[in-house]
Write a protein that holds these residues in place. Structure first.
Motif, PDB file in Angstrom:
ATOM      1  N   TYR A 203     -32.684 -15.513  -0.258  1.00 29.16           N
ATOM      2  CA  TYR A 203     -32.585 -16.103  -1.393  1.00 29.16           C
ATOM      3  C   TYR A 203     -33.995 -16.869  -1.608  1.00 29.16           C
ATOM      4  O   TYR A 203     -34.688 -16.682  -2.658  1.00 29.16           O
ATOM      5  N   TYR A 204     -34.206 -17.809  -0.485  1.00 30.57           N
ATOM      6  CA  TYR A 204     -35.450 -18.568  -0.911  1.00 30.57           C
ATOM      7  C   TYR A 204     -36.780 -17.797  -0.995  1.00 30.57           C
ATOM      8  O   TYR A 204     -37.724 -18.286  -1.697  1.00 30.57           O
ATOM      9  N   GLU A 205     -36.998 -16.635  -0.361  1.00 33.54           N
ATOM     10  CA  GLU A 205     -38.060 -15.939  -0.195  1.00 33.54           C
ATOM     11  C   GLU A 205     -38.100 -14.823  -1.640  1.00 33.54           C
ATOM     12  O   GLU A 205     -39.112 -14.665  -2.194  1.00 33.54           O
ATOM     13  N   THR A 206     -37.029 -14.664  -2.181  1.00 30.87           N
ATOM     14  CA  THR A 206     -37.008 -13.731  -3.287  1.00 30.87           C
ATOM     15  C   THR A 206     -36.773 -14.373  -4.750  1.00 30.87           C
ATOM     16  O   THR A 206     -36.391 -13.607  -5.710  1.00 30.87           O
ATOM     17  N   ALA A 207     -36.376 -15.544  -4.638  1.00 31.86           N
ATOM     18  CA  ALA A 207     -36.159 -16.332  -5.949  1.00 31.86           C
ATOM     19  C   ALA A 207     -37.090 -16.174  -6.765  1.00 31.86           C
ATOM     20  O   ALA A 207     -38.597 -15.838  -6.233  1.00 31.86           O
ATOM     21  N   PRO A 208     -36.850 -15.942  -8.226  1.00 31.13           N
ATOM     22  CA  PRO A 208     -38.321 -15.840  -8.939  1.00 31.13           C
ATOM     23  C   PRO A 208     -39.332 -16.768  -8.984  1.00 31.13           C
ATOM     24  O   PRO A 208     -40.525 -16.047  -8.708  1.00 31.13           O
ATOM     25  N   PHE A 217     -37.225 -24.056   3.768  1.00 32.51           N
ATOM     26  CA  PHE A 217     -35.637 -23.703   3.843  1.00 32.51           C
ATOM     27  C   PHE A 217     -35.539 -22.224   4.233  1.00 32.51           C
ATOM     28  O   PHE A 217     -34.740 -22.144   4.992  1.00 32.51           O
ATOM     29  N   HIS A 218     -36.566 -21.322   4.073  1.00 30.95           N
ATOM     30  CA  HIS A 218     -36.714 -20.106   4.317  1.00 30.95           C
ATOM     31  C   HIS A 218     -36.553 -20.002   5.818  1.00 30.95           C
ATOM     32  O   HIS A 218     -36.098 -19.018   6.575  1.00 30.95           O
ATOM     33  N   ALA A 219     -37.191 -20.616   6.574  1.00 30.64           N
ATOM     34  CA  ALA A 219     -37.894 -20.810   7.998  1.00 30.64           C
ATOM     35  C   ALA A 219     -36.566 -21.301   8.460  1.00 30.64           C
ATOM     36  O   ALA A 219     -36.352 -21.336  10.039  1.00 30.64           O
ATOM     37  N   LEU A 220     -35.348 -21.924   8.020  1.00 31.26           N
ATOM     38  CA  LEU A 220     -34.357 -22.282   8.727  1.00 31.26           C
ATOM     39  C   LEU A 220     -33.581 -21.273   9.588  1.00 31.26           C
ATOM     40  O   LEU A 220     -33.691 -20.356   8.958  1.00 31.26           O
ATOM     41  N   PRO A 221     -32.914 -21.444  10.704  1.00 31.03           N
ATOM     42  CA  PRO A 221     -32.220 -20.463  11.243  1.00 31.03           C
ATOM     43  C   PRO A 221     -31.078 -19.607  10.505  1.00 31.03           C
ATOM     44  O   PRO A 221     -30.714 -20.228   9.620  1.00 31.03           O
ATOM     45  N   ALA A 222     -30.748 -18.429  10.970  1.00 29.18           N
ATOM     46  CA  ALA A 222     -30.212 -17.556  10.095  1.00 29.18           C
ATOM     47  C   ALA A 222     -28.603 -18.058  10.044  1.00 29.18           C
ATOM     48  O   ALA A 222     -27.776 -17.904   9.049  1.00 29.18           O
ATOM     49  N   HIS A 496     -43.661 -11.434   1.488  1.00 28.57           N
ATOM     50  CA  HIS A 496     -42.835 -12.111   2.223  1.00 28.57           C
ATOM     51  C   HIS A 496     -43.265 -13.539   2.662  1.00 28.57           C
ATOM     52  O   HIS A 496     -44.727 -13.758   2.735  1.00 28.57           O
ATOM     53  N   PHE A 497     -42.552 -14.385   2.722  1.00 29.63           N
ATOM     54  CA  PHE A 497     -43.119 -15.719   3.453  1.00 29.63           C
ATOM     55  C   PHE A 497     -43.497 -15.723   4.826  1.00 29.63           C
ATOM     56  O   PHE A 497     -43.130 -14.746   5.613  1.00 29.63           O
ATOM     57  N   THR A 498     -44.774 -16.212   4.961  1.00 25.95           N
ATOM     58  CA  THR A 498     -45.314 -16.203   6.343  1.00 25.95           C
ATOM     59  C   THR A 498     -44.211 -16.900   7.452  1.00 25.95           C
ATOM     60  O   THR A 498     -43.685 -17.836   7.071  1.00 25.95           O
ATOM     61  N   ARG A 499     -44.344 -16.609   8.580  1.00 26.44           N
ATOM     62  CA  ARG A 499     -43.691 -17.234   9.674  1.00 26.44           C
ATOM     63  C   ARG A 499     -44.401 -18.401  10.134  1.00 26.44           C
ATOM     64  O   ARG A 499     -45.734 -18.586   9.741  1.00 26.44           O
ATOM     65  N   ARG A 512     -48.353 -10.361   2.546  1.00 27.02           N
ATOM     66  CA  ARG A 512     -48.298  -9.066   1.470  1.00 27.02           C
ATOM     67  C   ARG A 512     -48.699  -7.724   1.698  1.00 27.02           C
ATOM     68  O   ARG A 512     -49.569  -7.652   2.772  1.00 27.02           O
ATOM     69  N   GLU A 513     -48.122  -6.817   1.288  1.00 25.09           N
ATOM     70  CA  GLU A 513     -48.709  -5.296   1.536  1.00 25.09           C
ATOM     71  C   GLU A 513     -48.421  -4.459   0.213  1.00 25.09           C
ATOM     72  O   GLU A 513     -47.444  -4.648  -0.652  1.00 25.09           O
ATOM     73  N   SER A 514     -49.611  -3.781  -0.078  1.00 24.28           N
ATOM     74  CA  SER A 514     -49.747  -2.855  -1.280  1.00 24.28           C
ATOM     75  C   SER A 514     -48.546  -1.907  -1.021  1.00 24.28           C
ATOM     76  O   SER A 514     -48.452  -1.088  -0.214  1.00 24.28           O
TER      77      SER A 514
END
Length: 525
Positions: A203-208, A217-222, A496-499, A512-514
């Motif tokens: 969610y955090y990575e793909t939200a509009p 928040f995206h970096a928190l554990p699965a 994608h968010f970076t690590r 990002r990738e083309s």
């Protein structure tokens, strides 16, 4: 306006013998109603200002979806009428009319905020906003635009200074719809991502339009994300039933749902949606809760008043004086009061019935009997005053961003043009922009989900404007546009968010990738 020499009195409690009516006596009284009116008026001000800052770019004569073309097509080939498209712009489509309407909308919202004929102002502001929602089409098709219209409709019946249990019940029902229907939509997700716990891992990575806090928040554990996913289901499918409970459960629900919305505000930009939801939480409070919060706010206000110039402090004290409270007609009264109660009861029944019909159409497979109610659905969809809500039924699994590029040397080099708020340069942090909603940036996220299909008309128009009239769309972009490019194209990138290690090493927020480009569209000079 109310006589400010009077003081608040508590609304009378319902007789204990009337247990069957407890559902319609929510505990929230005139204090809560007055607080909500001011919050909603402030949100209307924000919504109008946000729209006004971009309305010409969206639907003006040089905009991405010109209003005049739309109305001409509706009158001509479409054969539509005002009943099909309820907007005042049937009769005026100029840029001046668009700006004038926004000015009127801001004025109405400010008048409601000041307590000047608030019900009339909400009614007129809602009707006017509906005109823009119809005229704006794709750009004003968001569920929070519908929520603002529904809140405005109900606020048109919200009196000042007296108890209004039926109207408060409708606001609580709206709050219930907002959360519970969104919960049903998530439970019915074809991806089953909320049930298996995977939704919040993406969610955090793909939200509009995420904020920079979304990266953290995206970096928190699965495991935490799996907990979040199931917690959201509980918040939306279980907690809403406390909206109709006694004070204790309602306060618990208010705390949980408020925390939920604060998290949404911190991690993503959803315009004024979260603020609308927070304002509705007022109806979870009793008047004594509002009074206690007001006392705390009053002490803060006294401190602020000492720091302000004397004329400004006097003005603030005058505007914060509370209107008087009258108990209003007793429930079950006779004569004129009884007639008013009967009419109000019919209004409540109609609201509940239309809401139920909409929910059945949206969340079930309509059978022959339900199909007979299709005219009700068509009417409600045209006027958008009673709605269903199904926020984030399924979470997007990838983030595809379209990027506009121009060339001025025949295609040897291409220059990227970043919009202000969508993901672009990987080194730029996601920003905070809500409660303003940049509607083109937001809509391009939707386009990225279906970029392999036909381009929306506004994207094709934007490409044309970059070629022939860059000044018309320059406000969308961070850097100046070339006046006479040779060609324009779109490139598509997967983001994608970076690590954390990558972010420390490069300073980038995204990687990002083309994944492809469109053919170059030559500009005809």
């Amino acid at each position: 306006m109310a006589d400010q020499g009077k003081v608040w009195t508590d609304a009378p409690a319902p007789p204990r013998s009337m247990h069957w009516r407890n559902l319609l006596w929510p505990g929230s009284g005139p204090r809560a109603g007055d607080l909500y009116r001011r919050l909603l008026a402030l949100i209307f001000v924000i919504a109008w200002l946000s729209l006004g800052s971009q309305v010409r770019l969206l639907i003006g004569a040089r905009g991405l979806m010109p209003l005049r073309d739309f109305i001409d097509a509706a009158r001509g080939e479409g054969g539509l009428t005002f009943g099909d498209l309820p907007t005042i712009f049937w009769w005026a489509q100029s840029d001046a009319a668009l700006i004038a309407g926004v000015v009127v909308g801001v004025g109405l919202a400010l008048a409601a905020l000041a307590g000047v004929w608030p019900r009339r102002c909400f009614a007129l502001s809602t009707a006017l906003y509906l005109s823009y929602a119809v005229a704006g089409r794709t750009f004003l098709s968001f569920q929070w635009d519908n929520l603002l219209l529904e809140c405005g409709l109900l606020a048109s019946f919200l009196p000042a200074g007296r108890a209004a249990p039926l109207v408060h019940f409708l606001f609580r029902l709206l709050l219930f719809k907002l959360y519970f229907e969104s919960g049903i939509a998530k439970w019915q997700s074809p991806l089953h991502d909320w049930q298996d716990g995977s939704a919040m891992t993406l969610y955090y990575e793909t939200a509009p339009l995420p904020t920079r806090l979304a990266w953290w928040f995206h970096a928190l554990p699965a495991g935490w994300h799996h907990f979040e996913s199931r917690a959201v289901l509980a918040l939306e499918l279980v907690v809403p039933f406390a909206i109709f409970a006694s004070r204790g459960p309602r306060l618990v629900a208010a705390g949980l749902l408020t925390g939920f919305q604060i998290l949404n505000i911190a991690t993503a930009n959803y315009g004024f949606f979260c603020y609308l939801a927070l304002a509705l939480h007022v109806f979870l409070l009793d008047d004594r809760d509002v009074a206690r919060a007001g006392a705390i706010g009053g002490r803060a206000g006294e401190w602020l008043a000492r720091a302000l110039p004397a004329p400004v402090a006097r003005l603030l004290r005058a505007r914060s004086a509370a209107p008087p409270v009258s108990p209003g007609p007793a429930i079950g009264g006779v004569g004129r009061a009884g007639l008013a109660q009967a009419v109000a009861g019919l209004g409540v029944a109609a609201f509940v019935a239309v809401s139920l019909v909409q929910a059945l159409f949206h969340f079930t497979e309509p059978g022959p009997r339900l199909e007979r109610l299709t005219p009700i659905m068509r009417l409600s969809q045209a006027y958008r005053l009673i709605n269903t809500y199904h926020l984030f039924a399924a979470i997007t699994t990838t983030r595809i961003e379209p990027q506009f590029e121009t060339t001025s040397d025949g295609g040897t080099t291409w220059t990227e043009h970043d919009l202000w708020h969508k993901a672009g340069d990987p080194a730029r942090a996601p920003d905070f922009v809500a409660p303003h909603q940049p509607r083109v940036d937001f809509q391009l996220w939707f386009y990225g989900l279906n970029y392999q299909h036909r381009q929306p008309s506004y994207v094709a128009t934007l490409i044309g404007r970059l070629c022939e009239d860059p000044g018309a769309v320059a406000a969308l972009f961070r850097a100046p546009l070339p006046e006479h490019p040779d060609a324009v194209r779109l490139s598509y990138w997967r983001y994608h968010f970076t690590r954390q290690a990558e972010a420390r090493a490069t300073g980038a927020w995204w990687r990002r990738e083309s994944i492809g480009t469109t053919r170059a569209i030559p500009c005809h000079r």
